[in-house]
Write a protein that holds these residues in place. Structure first.
Motif, PDB file in Angstrom:
ATOM      1  N   UNK A   1       0.820  -1.209   0.000  1.00 24.87           N
ATOM      2  CA  UNK A   1       0.000   0.000   0.000  1.00 24.87           C
ATOM      3  C   UNK A   1       0.859   1.266   0.000  1.00 24.87           C
ATOM      4  N   UNK A   2       1.891   1.266   0.808  1.00 30.99           N
ATOM      5  CA  UNK A   2       2.784   2.432   0.875  1.00 30.99           C
ATOM      6  C   UNK A   2       3.542   2.588  -0.435  1.00 30.99           C
ATOM      7  N   UNK A   3       3.990   1.495  -1.009  1.00 28.95           N
ATOM      8  CA  UNK A   3       4.669   1.571  -2.311  1.00 28.95           C
ATOM      9  C   UNK A   3       3.732   2.137  -3.376  1.00 28.95           C
ATOM     10  N   UNK A   4       2.464   1.733  -3.352  1.00 28.77           N
ATOM     11  CA  UNK A   4       1.489   2.286  -4.306  1.00 28.77           C
ATOM     12  C   UNK A   4       1.301   3.782  -4.103  1.00 28.77           C
ATOM     13  N   UNK A   5       1.264   4.207  -2.849  1.00 31.21           N
ATOM     14  CA  UNK A   5       1.174   5.642  -2.551  1.00 31.21           C
ATOM     15  C   UNK A   5       2.368   6.382  -3.148  1.00 31.21           C
ATOM     16  N   UNK A   6       3.554   5.846  -2.906  1.00 31.21           N
ATOM     17  CA  UNK A   6       4.768   6.488  -3.419  1.00 31.21           C
ATOM     18  C   UNK A   6       4.727   6.582  -4.947  1.00 31.21           C
ATOM     19  N   UNK A   7       4.281   5.516  -5.590  1.00 29.97           N
ATOM     20  CA  UNK A   7       4.177   5.532  -7.056  1.00 29.97           C
ATOM     21  C   UNK A   7       3.191   6.601  -7.520  1.00 29.97           C
ATOM     22  N   UNK A   8       2.064   6.727  -6.813  1.00 31.42           N
ATOM     23  CA  UNK A   8       1.074   7.736  -7.194  1.00 31.42           C
ATOM     24  C   UNK A   8       1.643   9.140  -7.012  1.00 31.42           C
ATOM     25  N   UNK A   9       2.381   9.358  -5.932  1.00 35.03           N
ATOM     26  CA  UNK A   9       3.006  10.670  -5.729  1.00 35.03           C
ATOM     27  C   UNK A   9       3.965  11.004  -6.870  1.00 35.03           C
ATOM     28  N   UNK A  10       4.729  10.017  -7.305  1.00 31.98           N
ATOM     29  CA  UNK A  10       5.643  10.242  -8.425  1.00 31.98           C
ATOM     30  C   UNK A  10       4.868  10.530  -9.712  1.00 31.98           C
ATOM     31  N   UNK A  11       3.731   9.866  -9.909  1.00 29.23           N
ATOM     32  CA  UNK A  11       2.887  10.160 -11.080  1.00 29.23           C
ATOM     33  C   UNK A  11       2.382  11.599 -11.056  1.00 29.23           C
ATOM     34  N   UNK A  12       1.965  12.059  -9.882  1.00 24.14           N
ATOM     35  CA  UNK A  12       1.492  13.442  -9.761  1.00 24.14           C
ATOM     36  C   UNK A  12       2.632  14.412 -10.061  1.00 24.14           C
ATOM     37  N   UNK A  13       3.816  14.116  -9.531  1.00 24.91           N
ATOM     38  CA  UNK A  13       4.973  14.978  -9.806  1.00 24.91           C
ATOM     39  C   UNK A  13       5.329  14.978 -11.290  1.00 24.91           C
ATOM     40  N   UNK A  14       5.201  13.852 -11.938  1.00 24.26           N
ATOM     41  CA  UNK A  14       5.462  13.803 -13.377  1.00 24.26           C
ATOM     42  C   UNK A  14       4.416  14.602 -14.148  1.00 24.26           C
ATOM     43  N   UNK A  15       3.177  14.589 -13.684  1.00 26.80           N
ATOM     44  CA  UNK A  15       2.126  15.414 -14.304  1.00 26.80           C
ATOM     45  C   UNK A  15       2.489  16.897 -14.149  1.00 26.80           C
ATOM     46  N   UNK A  16       3.005  17.226 -12.991  1.00 22.12           N
ATOM     47  CA  UNK A  16       3.475  18.592 -12.733  1.00 22.12           C
ATOM     48  C   UNK A  16       4.543  18.953 -13.768  1.00 22.12           C
ATOM     49  N   UNK A  17       5.522  18.077 -13.942  1.00 24.22           N
ATOM     50  CA  UNK A  17       6.592  18.330 -14.919  1.00 24.22           C
ATOM     51  C   UNK A  17       6.028  18.496 -16.328  1.00 24.22           C
ATOM     52  N   UNK A  18       5.074  17.635 -16.699  1.00 24.04           N
ATOM     53  CA  UNK A  18       4.469  17.715 -18.036  1.00 24.04           C
ATOM     54  C   UNK A  18       3.742  19.045 -18.243  1.00 24.04           C
ATOM     55  N   UNK A  19       3.151  19.558 -17.179  1.00 22.44           N
ATOM     56  CA  UNK A  19       2.419  20.822 -17.259  1.00 22.44           C
ATOM     57  C   UNK A  19       3.342  21.967 -17.665  1.00 22.44           C
ATOM     58  N   UNK A  20       4.610  21.857 -17.301  1.00 22.04           N
ATOM     59  CA  UNK A  20       5.579  22.901 -17.657  1.00 22.04           C
ATOM     60  C   UNK A  20       5.775  23.018 -19.167  1.00 22.04           C
TER      61      UNK A  20
END
Length: 138
Positions: free
Chosen positions: A19-38
């Motif tokens: 569960x924690x690993x899935x959370x970490x993966x989701x956080x990285x996905x959100x950060x990558x979305x942030x990067x893509x927004x740039x």
């Protein structure tokens, strides 16, 4: 966006709790979305960045609370210090929101790099400490 700019999950980041690993993966996905927004035109960037950072903040708070419940239930040493690190990070995200919505992509790029680097380091070091402690008890 170049390959090196994307925050990546590697198996070495796994803390051994699915569960924690899935959370970490989701956080990285959100950060990558942030990067893509740039990469978007300025008007689209301004329209989306606030939502992305709010999502990041909300999900980070949820994840940290779940992690802290696990730590507390297992009597992890350094629990209070870890909670303070979490609270400081959430505060940093919230402080960073206002400058981001101004539309300054340089500020956005710097902030997303800070967030991604912080998260990867936090998982690799601090989260592994409490996870190793719990696993050693099993």
């Amino acid at each position: 966006m170049s390959e090196k700019d994307i925050f990546k999950w590697t198996d070495s980041l796994s803390v051994g709790f699915d569960e924690i690993d899935l959370h970490h993966k989701k956080l990285l996905l959100i950060l990558n979305k942030f990067k893509e927004t740039l990469e978007l035109p300025e008007a689209e960037y301004k329209a989306q960045i606030g939502k992305i950072v709010k999502n990041l903040s909300d999900y980070t708070e949820y994840h940290f609370s779940e992690e802290e419940i696990l730590m507390k239930a297992n009597g992890c040493p350094g629990y209070e210090d870890h909670c303070k690190i979490h609270a400081d990070f959430v505060a940093k995200i919230k402080q960073g929101l206002a400058p981001l919505v101004s539309g300054n992509k340089q500020t956005g790029a710097e902030f997303s790099t800070f967030l991604g680097d912080w998260l990867l380091d936090h998982i690799a070091v601090a989260d592994h400490q409490w996870a190793d402690y719990i696993h050693s008890k099993e």
